[in-house]
Design a protein around this motif. Structure first.
Motif, short mmCIF file in Angstrom:
data_model
loop_
_atom_site.label_atom_id
_atom_site.label_comp_id
_atom_site.label_asym_id
_atom_site.label_seq_id
_atom_site.Cartn_x
_atom_site.Cartn_y
_atom_site.Cartn_z
N SER A 354 -13.18 20.21 18.36
CA SER A 354 -14.37 20.82 18.69
C SER A 354 -14.17 21.38 20.16
CB SER A 354 -15.61 19.87 18.58
OG SER A 354 -15.53 18.83 19.25
N GLY A 355 -13.21 20.81 20.74
CA GLY A 355 -13.09 21.22 22.21
C GLY A 355 -12.07 20.67 23.04
N ASP A 357 -11.42 16.58 25.35
CA ASP A 357 -11.89 15.36 25.72
C ASP A 357 -11.17 15.12 27.16
OD1 ASP A 357 -13.56 14.68 23.92
OD2 ASP A 357 -12.15 13.28 22.72
N SER A 407 -16.55 14.78 26.84
CA SER A 407 -16.33 15.52 25.98
C SER A 407 -17.07 17.02 26.32
CB SER A 407 -16.74 15.27 24.28
OG SER A 407 -16.20 14.15 24.20
N GLN A 409 -17.50 21.20 24.63
CA GLN A 409 -17.17 22.08 23.57
C GLN A 409 -16.83 23.49 24.20
OE1 GLN A 409 -20.27 21.77 20.52
NE2 GLN A 409 -20.34 19.63 20.45
N THR A 410 -15.41 23.59 23.90
CA THR A 410 -14.93 24.98 24.40
C THR A 410 -13.40 24.88 23.99
OG1 THR A 410 -14.37 26.48 26.20
CG2 THR A 410 -14.35 23.97 26.48
N GLN A 411 -13.05 26.21 23.42
CA GLN A 411 -11.79 26.56 22.83
C GLN A 411 -10.85 26.86 24.28
OE1 GLN A 411 -10.87 25.81 19.91
NE2 GLN A 411 -13.08 25.06 19.77
#
Length: 439
Positions: A354-355, A357, A407, A409-411
């Motif tokens: 999801s991204g 860590d 964490s 959430q980014t690509q």
């Protein structure tokens, strides 16, 4: 028993003794009970009644112990007070003998041997005696206890306790320390309990006459009203009370955190005549009249009553360090990154489903400000969420740090950590000299 070497000189001439009439408690009760509870059309009698009640409460709250039984004796330190039997401390001029007992259904006998009272604390010395033929198993004394002492305007909670078995483990001699009791109390009651195998408790109340004229007057009882600026506001030291059982500094906080307590209470040192008094603990309190959170600092008994100098030193306290530069995340390693006077370790940046860590390590008393914690990735600012609980990171050389996973959430791979600041244990070493008024 540890040899007692310290002696105090006799206190100066004719200490004031204010004797409260034996029937005063009953008079106060009756006066308070006579206050009308019904509303009246004429406001004057009602206002008079409220004023009378307020006057009585002011008298009670401002009343101090009427006598000072501790004259010309030896000043026992904290460890001696809690390790000696009551007969031994009584030999040094302390306290009131009680010797009141109650028996539980199984034959166990609880005896209150004696009590010590002053402005800082109420100490109760007691004995637990098992029935004939029985002995205490390891830590079995915890089956017995008391949480409060009650009396007139008194509902004092226990703050600490300790004790020892006798040689054959048929008896346990202990001492409980409570909040101070009201000197107007003529009778005090302690509800001792025994934990039964069924999970229930048997309660045995022990009541005894309290002789306030055997309470001990404080060596120092000063309002200090001193303020120390800190990164997040101010620390206020309001009073110092040094009694024959302990030394207590009370104060309050005025911090920029919506009226809360500090992240770290730190450490305040107390020096008497240039000698540091042993520190025993910190208690956070409620709020004062201005809704400021209060605190209480506990120290050992002063080594002498001949006070020439008294200093309070705010040694360490919560600090806050602002961060103005972004922290690079492109080359994580276990090498530390120095940020002003503290260090952080960017241990890893790992892609997830999801991204990403981000694992960051820090010292135990360094807490990152996560209120507006972001990462810069792909030209965008992305908030951190969620954040794991902290866990130890053992460096293997005696140092243990704390690490957490942050964490995002980014690509896009995170490039920088954007952090407003962090809380840490800061050294202030601010000294306050307290003037001593010799009475």
């Amino acid at each position: 028993m540890k040899a007692i070497e310290d002696k105090i000189q006799r206190h100066k001439q004719n200490l004031n003794q204010i004797q409260a009439p034996a029937e005063l408690e009953d008079r106060l009760r009756q006066a308070l009970h006579r206050i009308p509870e019904k509303k009246r059309k004429n406001n004057k009698p009602l206002m008079w009644s409220i004023s009378a009640a307020a006057a009585l409460l002011i008298i009670v709250s401002s009343y101090q112990y009427p006598a000072f039984a501790y004259i010309g004796g030896k000043l026992l330190n904290r460890m001696e007070l809690i390790s000696l039997s009551f007969s031994e401390v009584a030999e040094q001029g302390y306290g009131q003998t009680v010797n009141k007992s109650k028996s539980f259904k199984d034959g166990t006998v609880i005896t209150i041997n004696g009590v010590i009272a002053d402005d800082n604390a109420f100490l109760m010395y007691y004995t637990i005696k098992l029935p004939e033929g029985l002995t205490f198993k390891e830590d079995e004394f915890i089956r017995y206890g008391v949480t409060k002492v009650k009396g007139f305007l008194t509902n004092s909670k226990v703050t600490e306790g300790g004790g020892n078995y006798n040689k054959d483990k048929t008896q346990f001699q202990g001492v409980y320390k409570f909040e101070p009791v009201n000197p107007f109390s003529r009778t005090l009651t302690a509800n001792f309990s025994e934990g039964l195998d069924s999970g229930e408790q048997e309660i045995q109340p022990i009541s005894f006459k309290f002789e306030a004229n055997k309470a001990m007057k404080s060596i120092i009882n000063e309002k200090v009203s001193r303020v120390v600026p800190v990164d997040t506001g101010t620390v206020h030291y309001d009073s110092v009370i040094a009694s024959p059982t302990s030394t207590v500094i009370r104060g309050h906080y005025e911090l920029n955190n919506n009226g809360g307590h500090p992240m770290f209470a730190g450490k305040t040192k107390l020096f008497v005549n240039g000698t540091e008094v042993e520190y025993f603990g910190y208690r956070s309190g409620g709020v004062d009249g201005k809704n400021s959170p209060t605190f209480e600092l506990n120290y050992d008994v002063l080594p002498t009553d001949k006070i020439e100098s008294l200093e309070i030193v705010l040694d360490k306290f919560s600090g806050y360090e602002k961060i103005t530069e972004p922290i690079p995340l492109t080359s994580p390693s276990d090498q530390s990154i120095k940020i002003n006077n503290e260090k952080l370790w960017i241990r890893s940046v790992t892609q997830t489903g999801s991204g990403y860590d981000i694992v960051i390590a820090r010292k135990e008393f360094t807490i990152l400000d996560t209120t507006h914690m972001l990462v810069q990735a792909g030209g965008k600012k992305v908030p951190i969420a969620p954040i794991s609980a902290s866990r130890p990171w053992d460096l293997g050389n005696g140092n243990v740090l704390r690490e957490q996973t942050y964490s995002v959430q980014t690509q896009d791979k995170p490039e920088f950590l954007l952090l407003e600041g962090f809380h840490y244990m800061k050294e202030y070493n601010t000294r306050i000299s307290i003037p001593i008024v010799h009475k």
